[in-house]
Design a protein around this motif. Sequence first.
Motif, PDB file in Angstrom:
ATOM      1  N   SER A 113      16.167  13.503 -68.639  1.00 22.63           N
ATOM      2  CA  SER A 113      15.647  14.805 -68.223  1.00 22.63           C
ATOM      3  C   SER A 113      15.500  14.867 -66.705  1.00 22.63           C
ATOM      4  O   SER A 113      15.887  15.858 -66.077  1.00 22.63           O
ATOM      5  N   LEU A 114      14.946  13.803 -66.125  1.00 22.55           N
ATOM      6  CA  LEU A 114      14.804  13.768 -64.661  1.00 22.55           C
ATOM      7  C   LEU A 114      16.152  13.720 -63.967  1.00 22.55           C
ATOM      8  O   LEU A 114      16.348  14.354 -62.932  1.00 22.55           O
ATOM      9  N   ALA A 115      17.074  12.954 -64.536  1.00 26.95           N
ATOM     10  CA  ALA A 115      18.402  12.848 -63.930  1.00 26.95           C
ATOM     11  C   ALA A 115      19.094  14.209 -63.881  1.00 26.95           C
ATOM     12  O   ALA A 115      19.854  14.495 -62.955  1.00 26.95           O
ATOM     13  N   LEU A 116      18.817  15.058 -64.851  1.00 29.35           N
ATOM     14  CA  LEU A 116      19.423  16.384 -64.876  1.00 29.35           C
ATOM     15  C   LEU A 116      18.623  17.395 -64.053  1.00 29.35           C
ATOM     16  O   LEU A 116      19.186  18.138 -63.252  1.00 29.35           O
ATOM     17  N   LEU A 117      17.318  17.422 -64.238  1.00 31.32           N
ATOM     18  CA  LEU A 117      16.505  18.484 -63.637  1.00 31.32           C
ATOM     19  C   LEU A 117      16.105  18.223 -62.187  1.00 31.32           C
ATOM     20  O   LEU A 117      15.935  19.174 -61.423  1.00 31.32           O
ATOM     21  N   ALA A 118      15.946  16.982 -61.789  1.00 33.85           N
ATOM     22  CA  ALA A 118      15.552  16.701 -60.399  1.00 33.85           C
ATOM     23  C   ALA A 118      16.600  17.210 -59.396  1.00 33.85           C
ATOM     24  O   ALA A 118      16.230  17.879 -58.419  1.00 33.85           O
ATOM     25  N   PRO A 119      17.897  16.935 -59.600  1.00 36.72           N
ATOM     26  CA  PRO A 119      18.877  17.483 -58.650  1.00 36.72           C
ATOM     27  C   PRO A 119      18.897  19.014 -58.639  1.00 36.72           C
ATOM     28  O   PRO A 119      19.099  19.623 -57.582  1.00 36.72           O
ATOM     29  N   VAL A 120      18.661  19.627 -59.783  1.00 36.24           N
ATOM     30  CA  VAL A 120      18.600  21.093 -59.832  1.00 36.24           C
ATOM     31  C   VAL A 120      17.436  21.592 -58.987  1.00 36.24           C
ATOM     32  O   VAL A 120      17.592  22.512 -58.169  1.00 36.24           O
ATOM     33  N   ALA A 121      16.254  20.978 -59.151  1.00 36.72           N
ATOM     34  CA  ALA A 121      15.071  21.387 -58.392  1.00 36.72           C
ATOM     35  C   ALA A 121      15.268  21.154 -56.894  1.00 36.72           C
ATOM     36  O   ALA A 121      14.925  22.012 -56.074  1.00 36.72           O
ATOM     37  N   VAL A 122      15.831  20.003 -56.530  1.00 36.05           N
ATOM     38  CA  VAL A 122      16.073  19.712 -55.109  1.00 36.05           C
ATOM     39  C   VAL A 122      17.077  20.706 -54.533  1.00 36.05           C
ATOM     40  O   VAL A 122      16.893  21.221 -53.426  1.00 36.05           O
ATOM     41  N   GLY A 123      18.122  20.993 -55.281  1.00 38.40           N
ATOM     42  CA  GLY A 123      19.125  21.963 -54.821  1.00 38.40           C
ATOM     43  C   GLY A 123      18.531  23.345 -54.625  1.00 38.40           C
ATOM     44  O   GLY A 123      18.822  24.019 -53.626  1.00 38.40           O
ATOM     45  N   LEU A 124      17.707  23.790 -55.550  1.00 34.89           N
ATOM     46  CA  LEU A 124      17.071  25.107 -55.415  1.00 34.89           C
ATOM     47  C   LEU A 124      16.096  25.135 -54.243  1.00 34.89           C
ATOM     48  O   LEU A 124      16.021  26.123 -53.515  1.00 34.89           O
ATOM     49  N   ALA A 125      15.348  24.055 -54.056  1.00 25.57           N
ATOM     50  CA  ALA A 125      14.423  23.985 -52.919  1.00 25.57           C
ATOM     51  C   ALA A 125      15.197  23.985 -51.600  1.00 25.57           C
ATOM     52  O   ALA A 125      14.786  24.627 -50.633  1.00 25.57           O
ATOM     53  N   TRP A 126      16.310  23.266 -51.572  1.00 24.57           N
ATOM     54  CA  TRP A 126      17.149  23.225 -50.367  1.00 24.57           C
ATOM     55  C   TRP A 126      17.689  24.615 -50.047  1.00 24.57           C
ATOM     56  O   TRP A 126      17.658  25.057 -48.904  1.00 24.57           O
ATOM     57  N   ARG A 127      18.140  25.313 -51.054  1.00 26.65           N
ATOM     58  CA  ARG A 127      18.684  26.647 -50.878  1.00 26.65           C
ATOM     59  C   ARG A 127      17.601  27.621 -50.420  1.00 26.65           C
ATOM     60  O   ARG A 127      17.866  28.547 -49.654  1.00 26.65           O
ATOM     61  N   ASP A 128      16.359  27.405 -50.849  1.00 26.96           N
ATOM     62  CA  ASP A 128      15.254  28.316 -50.580  1.00 26.96           C
ATOM     63  C   ASP A 128      14.504  27.969 -49.293  1.00 26.96           C
ATOM     64  O   ASP A 128      13.570  28.666 -48.929  1.00 26.96           O
ATOM     65  N   ARG A 129      14.895  26.895 -48.602  1.00 27.08           N
ATOM     66  CA  ARG A 129      14.169  26.476 -47.412  1.00 27.08           C
ATOM     67  C   ARG A 129      14.318  27.507 -46.290  1.00 27.08           C
ATOM     68  O   ARG A 129      15.294  28.252 -46.251  1.00 27.08           O
ATOM     69  N   PRO A 130      13.333  27.550 -45.396  1.00 25.34           N
ATOM     70  CA  PRO A 130      13.435  28.474 -44.261  1.00 25.34           C
ATOM     71  C   PRO A 130      14.598  28.066 -43.362  1.00 25.34           C
ATOM     72  O   PRO A 130      14.797  26.887 -43.069  1.00 25.34           O
ATOM     73  N   LYS A 131      15.358  29.013 -42.954  1.00 24.83           N
ATOM     74  CA  LYS A 131      16.516  28.765 -42.080  1.00 24.83           C
ATOM     75  C   LYS A 131      16.046  28.673 -40.634  1.00 24.83           C
ATOM     76  O   LYS A 131      15.171  29.405 -40.200  1.00 24.83           O
ATOM     77  N   GLU A 132      16.627  27.712 -39.892  1.00 30.16           N
ATOM     78  CA  GLU A 132      16.284  27.565 -38.477  1.00 30.16           C
ATOM     79  C   GLU A 132      16.826  28.743 -37.694  1.00 30.16           C
ATOM     80  O   GLU A 132      17.936  29.192 -37.924  1.00 30.16           O
ATOM     81  N   GLY A 133      16.005  29.240 -36.768  1.00 30.70           N
ATOM     82  CA  GLY A 133      16.424  30.331 -35.923  1.00 30.70           C
ATOM     83  C   GLY A 133      16.341  31.682 -36.587  1.00 30.70           C
ATOM     84  O   GLY A 133      16.718  32.694 -36.018  1.00 30.70           O
ATOM     85  N   ALA A 134      15.840  31.726 -37.820  1.00 30.33           N
ATOM     86  CA  ALA A 134      15.759  33.027 -38.519  1.00 30.33           C
ATOM     87  C   ALA A 134      14.403  33.637 -38.346  1.00 30.33           C
ATOM     88  O   ALA A 134      13.442  33.067 -38.046  1.00 30.33           O
TER      89      ALA A 134
END
Length: 185
Positions: free
Chosen positions: A164-185
């Motif tokens: 479960s972690l092997a599947l869901l952890a990368p999904v959560a990290v990917g979504l958090a990465w995508r949702d992070r504040p953009k520099e200079g924005a």
Amino acid sequence: MEPDLRAPSRRDLFAGFFSIGLTGFGGVLPQAHRMMVLRRRWLSEADFAVVLGLGQVLPGPNIVNVAVAVGSRFHGASGALAAIAGLLLAPMVIVLLLASFYGHYRQLALVQNVLHGLASAAAGLIAAMGLRLLERIERKLWCVLVAALTFCALGVLQLPLLWSLALLAPVAVGLAWRDRPKEGA
């Protein structure tokens, strides 16, 4: 650190974690939260959430990882040792005594009923701490969906934790990465 927070001494770390180890059975994280955030004010709610997250990611018991993180935060290795010693001393003595008694009385229904009751109480304390922490987290749809998927995978479908972690952890990290504040924005 926030102005109303107090840095503990090594003796305070030992005594605080000793009280957790002495009074805790099963889930001690709610007691740790109450002691460190609400009563002694060593950590803010946000700091506790960070330390708890770290404790959950590292291998080993969460409360031991929390004790190491909090002790080392204030006094380095000696603070971590003081917190761990305080946390583990009372339970070690109590478990050795209980093991001796349990060996003699394990067949009694009363003993079995007491153990079931203690397990229920620990589950309730953990649920209460989770609800308290839930009030503080960001409310984003993807966070709720990942939490719901995790609950379904582990609690409902009873899939293995590792898969479960092997599947869901990368999904959560990917979504958090995508949702992070953009520099200079």
